[in-house]
Design a protein around this motif. Structure first.
Motif, PDB file in Angstrom:
ATOM      1  N   LEU A  18    -108.003  -1.072  57.201  1.00 14.07           N
ATOM      2  CA  LEU A  18    -107.483   0.037  58.081  1.00 14.07           C
ATOM      3  C   LEU A  18    -106.240  -0.143  57.887  1.00 14.07           C
ATOM      4  N   ASN A  19    -105.694  -0.683  57.646  1.00 16.57           N
ATOM      5  CA  ASN A  19    -104.005  -0.637  57.929  1.00 16.57           C
ATOM      6  C   ASN A  19    -103.190  -0.065  56.494  1.00 16.57           C
ATOM      7  N   SER A  36    -105.530   0.616  53.720  1.00 18.35           N
ATOM      8  CA  SER A  36    -106.373   1.142  52.492  1.00 18.35           C
ATOM      9  C   SER A  36    -106.440   0.852  51.379  1.00 18.35           C
ATOM     10  N   LYS A  39    -114.368   6.235  51.210  1.00 15.78           N
ATOM     11  CA  LYS A  39    -115.047   6.863  52.464  1.00 15.78           C
ATOM     12  C   LYS A  39    -116.353   5.406  53.437  1.00 15.78           C
ATOM     13  N   ARG A  90    -113.916   2.253  55.075  1.00 13.76           N
ATOM     14  CA  ARG A  90    -113.244   3.386  55.888  1.00 13.76           C
ATOM     15  C   ARG A  90    -114.944   3.112  56.991  1.00 13.76           C
ATOM     16  N   LEU A  91    -115.399   3.658  56.762  1.00 11.01           N
ATOM     17  CA  LEU A  91    -116.944   3.405  57.807  1.00 11.01           C
ATOM     18  C   LEU A  91    -117.804   1.747  57.815  1.00 11.01           C
ATOM     19  N   VAL A  99    -114.469   0.293  60.471  1.00  9.71           N
ATOM     20  CA  VAL A  99    -114.585  -0.124  61.847  1.00  9.71           C
ATOM     21  C   VAL A  99    -115.808  -0.296  61.676  1.00  9.71           C
ATOM     22  N   ILE A 141    -115.264  -3.976  62.514  1.00  8.91           N
ATOM     23  CA  ILE A 141    -114.466  -4.302  63.485  1.00  8.91           C
ATOM     24  C   ILE A 141    -115.312  -4.201  65.184  1.00  8.91           C
TER      25      ILE A 141
END
Lengths: 345, 235
Positions: free
Chosen positions: A187-188, A190, A259, A262-263, A266, A269
């Motif tokens: 996330l930091n 990519s 995508k 990224r999903l 998230v 976490i």
């Protein structure tokens, strides 16, 4: 080039601890008595030992039961074989508690102890016991000269499972943590590399979660009597598995690489936090059969026994190393596969 | 050193204004298209009715309580699932220009909470009507109402981020269940425990712990959503 020494070391340690864990004999113990009740008056019971030497040490063999502070001795004993003996008790006194603890003592095995071996039947339970017998000439204290594992009531031989079950959970938590860290890293900045690393670590974690569930299920069957008991710790473990299965479903359901990464990061976490909350925090609020929860002892129970610790701690380290290695291998596999795919295109 | 404090208060002020704008926008949308809010309500009524047909009257407190929260749980999935998937591309762009990502997620959470609060209280009334009120005889009403409020808020707060995740996949409702159920489990267990104790009339000194735990989990999911949502929003 040999920065990978830890991999071979951990594999070796896991193998060694498995072999040692299975080959080490169990110390003498009394798993079983029959019947489990002492009647008012005379009762004859069969005491079954395990790895004991009743015949060899027949001269020093002593057996007694203890109720509160009162000790009762048998009026007659007979040795059947190395692991079986019979004893007849005659008890007519007023008792302090409902249960009798059983003690067997001899020169070879030392003092063996089965807590709450017998339930009283038809006796009077009052405040003051009538009498205490003195049936011990001397207690033989045996210095352990052989290397063995403790023989705990109920656990018996299954105590070896601690060398597989517990390290597999430690290993799972470690690789899941690695997965979490890579998700945060992704996330930091990519970089897809981090996403792949997070995914492979989660994969390895799932493998160890299944090992932990399977060994735990077997252990539960032979100690608690059921393959699965409704217990906060067990349900938490099942939940953890569900979370990571959902993670993979999420990953595979989105075709766009960026995508999905990224999903998944998230969700990783978010879900990891909730899972830790469930596994670590909530079960402590409620009762549980599982060691380490609800007042049950975890490892302190085995603290007395350094023999088991000597194998257990290396096993934990070895399994953790193995989990990291598996995660890394899987990562390399995926990278190679990707490279081949791009070369073909 | 007055400037940072001033700045932070401006930030909070701005944030609050954006949150209010998001909530207002969602409320307006909801009032314009009544079918969607009616859909959730109908979902609750239908579930309660099915439960009624299956059980007739439930007198066992534990069953009564668990059944209600299971219905509420699925209703909250249904309500939360719409919060992002209902947005078209154009409306997303509008939201994007209207407010920061943090404000959007907080606004959506608040809106979902308001919606679910109404739903849960309505649902509770219908549930009492249909499945009987005998379990309420010993109830500690203050704690029970608190459990409804905390439960609705906690469920909607936790499910908002899940809904944002699921909305970006092709199979919104299915993914919602797959992703949401494992995540919601600690919270729903706490809520069921808390409201069961409230129904049994157990004193606050014993039961209050669960209320605080529910609040803690809710705040945790609020914080996590606040941090994580911007990564989902930037596209």
């Amino acid at each position: 080039m040999s920065i990978s020494w830890w991999k071979w070391l951990s594999a070796l340690v896991v193998l060694t601890t498995l072999i040692v864990g299975l080959k080490t004999p169990l110390s003498p113990g009394i798993p079983n008595v029959n019947p489990t009740k002492l009647d008012y008056g005379a009762t004859s019971v069969t005491v079954t030992g395990y790895n004991t030497h009743f015949q060899k040490a027949s001269e020093s063999l002593q057996i007694w039961v203890k109720n509160g502070d009162a000790i009762f001795c048998p009026y007659e004993t007979a040795i059947v074989d190395e692991n079986t003996m019979r004893a007849s008790f005659s008890i007519t006194e007023v008792l302090e508690g409902a249960f009798f603890d059983l003690y067997v003592n001899n020169d070879i095995d030392g003092t063996l102890f089965l807590p709450q071996a017998f339930l009283q039947n038809g006796m009077e339970v009052g405040l003051k016991p009538d009498k205490t017998e003195k049936c011990l000439d001397r207690i033989s204290v045996i210095e352990a000269e052989t290397y063995d594992f403790p023989n705990q009531p109920i656990l018996n031989e299954t105590i070896r499972n601690i060398l597989v079950h517990v390290p597999s959970w430690f290993a799972m938590i470690l690789v899941m943590l690695v997965s979490l860290i890579y998700s945060i890293k992704y996330l930091n900045n990519s970089k897809l590399e981090f996403d792949t690393r997070a995914e492979t670590a989660a994969h390895a974690g799932l493998l160890f979660a299944f090992i932990g569930l399977a060994t735990g299920s077997f252990w539960a069957r032979f100690t608690w009597g059921a393959w699965w008991v409704s217990d906060p710790r067990l349900n938490g473990a099942a939940l953890g598995v569900l979370v990571y299965l959902a993670y993979f479903v999420l990953k595979s359901s989105v075709s766009d690489r960026e995508k999905s990464a990224r999903l998944a990061a998230v969700y990783n976490i978010f879900a990891f936090t909730m899972m830790i909350l469930f596994i670590m925090v909530l079960p402590r609020m409620t009762d549980s059969l599982h060691p380490g929860v609800g007042g049950n002892p975890a490892f302190s129970q085995y603290d007395l026994d350094d023999n088991l610790r000597l194998v257990f701690y290396p096993a934990v380290a070895g399994w953790m190393g193995l989990a990291l290695w598996i995660a890394q291998l899987r990562y390399r596999m995926i990278i190679l596969r990707l490279r081949r795919k791009t070369r073909n295109e | 050193m007055a400037i940072p404090r001033n700045q932070s208060s401006i930030f909070v002020d701005l944030m609050w204004r954006e949150v209010k704008a998001v909530v207002a926008k969602d409320l307006k949308m909801e009032l314009r298209q009544r079918h969607s809010i009616g859909g959730v309500l109908l979902y609750i009524i239908a579930s309660v009715f099915v439960a009624y047909l299956g059980f007739k009257q439930v007198t066992n407190v534990a069953t009564w309580n668990a059944l209600f929260w299971i219905i509420a749980l699925f209703a909250s999935f249904n309500a939360a699932a719409r919060s992002f998937s209902a947005e078209t591309e154009g409306r997303k762009l509008y939201l994007f220009s209207l407010a920061s990502a943090e404000a959007v997620v907080v606004g959506k959470m608040l809106y979902n909470a308001i919606l679910l609060l109404i739903m849960v209280f309505l649902g509770f009334a219908i549930y009492i009507l249909m499945l009987g009120s005998t379990p309420l005889l010993d109830a500690n009403w203050g704690a029970l109402i608190l459990s409804l409020v905390l439960g609705a808020t906690g469920l909607s707060f936790t499910l908002t981020l899940v809904s944002a995740l699921a909305a970006q996949t092709d199979n919104n409702l299915g993914m919602m269940a797959v992703l949401g159920l494992p995540v919601i489990l600690p919270l729903i267990l706490l809520i069921i425990r808390f409201s069961k104790n409230a129904l049994d009339g157990i004193a606050w000194s014993v039961n209050g712990v669960y209320a605080w735990q529910i609040v803690a989990v809710t705040i945790l999911s609020l914080g996590l959503s606040y941090i994580l949502f911007p990564y989902l929003w930037r596209e």
